[in-house]
Design a protein around this motif. Structure first.
Motif, PDB file in Angstrom:
ATOM      1  N   MET A 173       1.247  -6.171  11.037  1.00 44.23           N
ATOM      2  CA  MET A 173       0.425  -6.029   9.851  1.00 44.23           C
ATOM      3  C   MET A 173       0.851  -7.086   8.833  1.00 44.23           C
ATOM      4  SD  MET A 173       0.288  -2.782   7.201  1.00 44.23           S
ATOM      5  CE  MET A 173       0.025  -1.668   8.540  1.00 44.23           C
ATOM      6  N   GLU A 174      -0.118  -7.775   8.309  1.00 48.84           N
ATOM      7  CA  GLU A 174       0.170  -8.796   7.295  1.00 48.84           C
ATOM      8  C   GLU A 174      -0.083  -8.207   5.914  1.00 48.84           C
ATOM      9  OE1 GLU A 174      -1.541 -13.076   5.817  1.00 48.84           O
ATOM     10  OE2 GLU A 174      -1.714 -12.577   7.937  1.00 48.84           O
ATOM     11  N   ILE A 175       0.958  -8.250   5.088  1.00 45.79           N
ATOM     12  CA  ILE A 175       0.853  -7.737   3.729  1.00 45.79           C
ATOM     13  C   ILE A 175       1.033  -8.894   2.765  1.00 45.79           C
ATOM     14  CG2 ILE A 175       1.882  -6.242   1.980  1.00 45.79           C
ATOM     15  CD1 ILE A 175       2.638  -4.340   4.185  1.00 45.79           C
ATOM     16  N   LYS A 176       0.096  -9.008   1.840  1.00 45.56           N
ATOM     17  CA  LYS A 176       0.179 -10.046   0.817  1.00 45.56           C
ATOM     18  C   LYS A 176       0.630  -9.392  -0.488  1.00 45.56           C
ATOM     19  CE  LYS A 176      -2.607 -13.250  -1.851  1.00 45.56           C
ATOM     20  NZ  LYS A 176      -3.943 -13.662  -2.229  1.00 45.56           N
ATOM     21  N   ASP A 177       1.630  -9.993  -1.126  1.00 47.24           N
ATOM     22  CA  ASP A 177       2.053  -9.540  -2.444  1.00 47.24           C
ATOM     23  C   ASP A 177       1.270 -10.367  -3.459  1.00 47.24           C
ATOM     24  OD1 ASP A 177       3.243  -8.745  -4.775  1.00 47.24           O
ATOM     25  OD2 ASP A 177       5.283  -9.293  -4.195  1.00 47.24           O
ATOM     26  N   ASN A 178       0.199  -9.798  -3.969  1.00 45.49           N
ATOM     27  CA  ASN A 178      -0.655 -10.476  -4.943  1.00 45.49           C
ATOM     28  C   ASN A 178      -0.051 -10.226  -6.327  1.00 45.49           C
ATOM     29  OD1 ASN A 178      -2.641 -11.259  -6.766  1.00 45.49           O
ATOM     30  ND2 ASN A 178      -4.320 -10.616  -5.421  1.00 45.49           N
ATOM     31  N   THR A 179       0.821 -11.135  -6.755  1.00 40.45           N
ATOM     32  CA  THR A 179       1.530 -10.943  -8.024  1.00 40.45           C
ATOM     33  C   THR A 179       0.587 -11.036  -9.224  1.00 40.45           C
ATOM     34  OG1 THR A 179       2.176 -13.280  -8.016  1.00 40.45           O
ATOM     35  CG2 THR A 179       3.766 -11.699  -7.143  1.00 40.45           C
ATOM     36  N   PHE A 180      -0.490 -11.795  -9.093  1.00 41.47           N
ATOM     37  CA  PHE A 180      -1.458 -11.898 -10.185  1.00 41.47           C
ATOM     38  C   PHE A 180      -2.119 -10.540 -10.452  1.00 41.47           C
ATOM     39  CE2 PHE A 180      -5.752 -12.734 -11.840  1.00 41.47           C
ATOM     40  CZ  PHE A 180      -5.417 -13.396 -13.007  1.00 41.47           C
ATOM     41  N   SER A 181      -2.525  -9.860  -9.384  1.00 45.05           N
ATOM     42  CA  SER A 181      -3.170  -8.549  -9.510  1.00 45.05           C
ATOM     43  C   SER A 181      -2.158  -7.404  -9.499  1.00 45.05           C
ATOM     44  CB  SER A 181      -4.165  -8.330  -8.369  1.00 45.05           C
ATOM     45  OG  SER A 181      -5.210  -9.268  -8.440  1.00 45.05           O
ATOM     46  N   ARG A 182      -0.891  -7.738  -9.279  1.00 49.19           N
ATOM     47  CA  ARG A 182       0.192  -6.762  -9.180  1.00 49.19           C
ATOM     48  C   ARG A 182      -0.131  -5.686  -8.146  1.00 49.19           C
ATOM     49  NH1 ARG A 182       0.783  -5.811 -15.411  1.00 49.19           N
ATOM     50  NH2 ARG A 182      -0.813  -4.411 -14.724  1.00 49.19           N
ATOM     51  N   GLN A 183      -0.371  -6.154  -6.911  1.00 50.77           N
ATOM     52  CA  GLN A 183      -0.630  -5.211  -5.838  1.00 50.77           C
ATOM     53  C   GLN A 183      -0.271  -5.821  -4.496  1.00 50.77           C
ATOM     54  OE1 GLN A 183      -4.772  -4.249  -6.257  1.00 50.77           O
ATOM     55  NE2 GLN A 183      -5.481  -6.061  -5.188  1.00 50.77           N
ATOM     56  N   PHE A 215       1.220   1.092   6.458  1.00 49.59           N
ATOM     57  CA  PHE A 215       1.133   0.161   5.329  1.00 49.59           C
ATOM     58  C   PHE A 215       2.218   0.498   4.299  1.00 49.59           C
ATOM     59  CE2 PHE A 215      -1.362  -0.943   1.295  1.00 49.59           C
ATOM     60  CZ  PHE A 215      -1.028  -2.288   1.326  1.00 49.59           C
ATOM     61  N   LEU A 216       2.340   1.784   3.967  1.00 50.02           N
ATOM     62  CA  LEU A 216       3.358   2.207   3.005  1.00 50.02           C
ATOM     63  C   LEU A 216       4.771   1.975   3.552  1.00 50.02           C
ATOM     64  CD1 LEU A 216       1.662   5.441   1.643  1.00 50.02           C
ATOM     65  CD2 LEU A 216       1.998   3.285   0.424  1.00 50.02           C
ATOM     66  N   LYS A 217       4.968   2.185   4.840  1.00 47.95           N
ATOM     67  CA  LYS A 217       6.287   1.915   5.443  1.00 47.95           C
ATOM     68  C   LYS A 217       6.649   0.439   5.300  1.00 47.95           C
ATOM     69  CE  LYS A 217       6.241   5.694   8.777  1.00 47.95           C
ATOM     70  NZ  LYS A 217       6.122   6.084  10.182  1.00 47.95           N
ATOM     71  N   ASN A 218       5.680  -0.427   5.497  1.00 51.32           N
ATOM     72  CA  ASN A 218       5.929  -1.864   5.340  1.00 51.32           C
ATOM     73  C   ASN A 218       6.269  -2.211   3.894  1.00 51.32           C
ATOM     74  OD1 ASN A 218       5.572  -3.448   7.913  1.00 51.32           O
ATOM     75  ND2 ASN A 218       3.722  -2.208   7.963  1.00 51.32           N
ATOM     76  N   ILE A 219       5.632  -1.551   2.954  1.00 58.26           N
ATOM     77  CA  ILE A 219       5.944  -1.778   1.540  1.00 58.26           C
ATOM     78  C   ILE A 219       7.368  -1.303   1.246  1.00 58.26           C
ATOM     79  CG2 ILE A 219       5.365  -1.073  -0.815  1.00 58.26           C
ATOM     80  CD1 ILE A 219       2.389  -1.098   0.114  1.00 58.26           C
TER      81      ILE A 219
END
Length: 94
Positions: A1-11, A52-56
């Motif tokens: 799973m690819e997770i992007k940390d969108n710091t601009f949108s804070r998500q 998804f939450l585990k990856n976070i």
């Protein structure tokens, strides 16, 4: 799973079945507050959301952050996955 940390949108974001799933966050000191889980109403794959939450949580571990779950679904995730309770700051009980 690819997770992007969108710091601009804070998500944190991921795309599945052409749908955006995200967890909004805010920082305070060395804590990350997970404030909102955004899942399309048509998306019913709870196992994917859990992964998804585990990856976070793994991202939080890598960054040496404590996690403060705000949204009820994220609190429920912590209750179902006690292995991540070590990420909670002192004084936070679920």
């Amino acid at each position: 799973m690819e997770i992007k940390d969108n710091t601009f949108s804070r998500q944190f974001e991921t795309i599945v079945e052409k749908e955006l799933i995200s967890v909004e966050y805010s920082f305070q000191e060395k804590k990350i507050f997970l404030t909102k889980l955004n899942v399309p109403e048509t998306f019913k794959n709870e196992e994917f959301v859990s992964n998804f939450l585990k990856n976070i949580m793994e991202i939080a571990i890598e960054r040496k952050l404590k996690v403060v779950p705000i949204q009820p679904k994220i609190v429920a995730f912590f209750k179902k996955n006690p292995v991540y309770k070590e990420l909670l700051p002192p004084g936070i009980r679920l």
